[in-house]
Design an enzyme around this catalytic site. Structure first.
Site, mmCIF file in Angstrom:
data_model
loop_
_atom_site.group_PDB
_atom_site.id
_atom_site.type_symbol
_atom_site.label_atom_id
_atom_site.label_comp_id
_atom_site.label_asym_id
_atom_site.label_seq_id
_atom_site.Cartn_x
_atom_site.Cartn_y
_atom_site.Cartn_z
ATOM 1 N N SER A 165 50.051 40.554 12.169
ATOM 2 C CA SER A 165 49.643 40.280 10.789
ATOM 3 C C SER A 165 49.592 41.593 10.027
ATOM 4 C CB SER A 165 48.257 39.621 10.781
ATOM 5 O OG SER A 165 47.714 39.574 9.473
ATOM 6 N N TYR B 206 39.548 38.772 13.191
ATOM 7 C CA TYR B 206 40.949 38.337 13.151
ATOM 8 C C TYR B 206 41.873 39.552 13.172
ATOM 9 C CZ TYR B 206 45.346 36.680 11.087
ATOM 10 O OH TYR B 206 46.669 36.422 10.832
#
Length: 265
Positions: free
Chosen positions: A142, A155
């Site tokens: 990400s 995350y």
């Protein structure tokens, strides 16, 4: 590795980028072992692709369950006969709250799905991939895997672990037929918030318009795989923040902190 005539294991195949990856891989002549925790979502992917079980086989699986993941390669081999590629795409985000307010169970869930799920699938399929004349592992990290986003700290940590894990794999597998790619998507128009169990997302139309369509993200990821790219930024925001962070890490983090202030409130 070209997708045509290859058997590719794909996680998160029921929605978002994963669904688009499945459809586009099938169009290129690949066969896909689609993995998702939702059986109805996998059925929708297969229906949209318009193919039979000989080309797309659904496997309902929680990728954080190591025992079930370990049993998966035999099932895939039984159906398709071989495996040429693995795309670890499945992932979930956390609640948009600070670490101090996030309970340990939520922390463990985010890490188990995003990081350990990737590790489990890689460990399970790597021995088979090493037997192929050409194979590929694509791991989706990400933008949050290389620059922190307040309210998504766990995350981001999990996706940063995916980044380093993938780069380590690349180095270890250099002398083998297995190529490795790490993917850093920015804002993509998917339903990851709902799929993470966080309800309907609250975003403005302007934010939605800036998000890259999932179909375009999938196209870029497949292109990176077929070109054996080491690293790929998906979206202008990811490319911009990658450069900004490398030039001045603190200023880049401060910039993100200001942008995320409204979300955190």
């Amino acid at each position: 590795m070209q997708a045509k005539d290859k058997v590719i294991v794909l996680t998160g195949a029921g929605s978002g980028i994963g669904q688009e990856l499945a459809i586009q891989l099938l169009r290129k002549g690949a066969r896909v072992a689609g993995i998702d925790i939702h059986s109805d979502a996998l059925a929708q992917t297969q229906a949209l692709a318009g193919v039979g079980d000989d080309q797309f086989k659904a496997f309902v699986l929680d990728i954080s369950d190591k025992q079930k993941v370990d049993a998966l390669p035999a099932e895939v081999i039984q159906h398709f006969g071989t495996v040429d590629g693995l795309i670890n795409n499945a992932g979930i985000i956390q609640k948009f709250i600070p670490i101090n307010d996030l309970n340990i169970e939520d922390i463990q869930r985010v890490i188990n799905v995003n990081f350990y799920g990737t590790v489990y699938l890689t460990k399970a399929f790597l021995p088979l991939l090493l037997e192929r004349p050409a194979a590929h592992i694509v791991n989706v990290s990400s933008m949050g895997g290389f620059i922190p986003f307040p309210g998504q700290t766990v995350y981001g940590a999990a996706k940063a672990a995916v980044k380093l894990f993938t780069e380590g794999l690349y180095a270890e597998l250099k002398a083998t037929p297995v190529r490795v790619t790490v993917v850093h998507p920015g804002a993509i128009a998917t339903n990851i918030v709902e799929n993470s169990g966080l309800g309907k997302p609250s975003i403005s139309s302007a934010q939605a318009n800036r998000a890259l369509p999932a179909a375009k993200a999938a196209e870029l990821i497949i292109k990176a795989m077929e070109r054996d790219q080491f690293r790929v930024m998906v979206g202008k925001d990811a490319s911009f923040m990658d450069l900004f962070y490398r030039l001045n890490p603190q200023r880049a983090v401060d910039f993100i902190q200001r942008k995320m202030a409204d979300v955190m409130r």
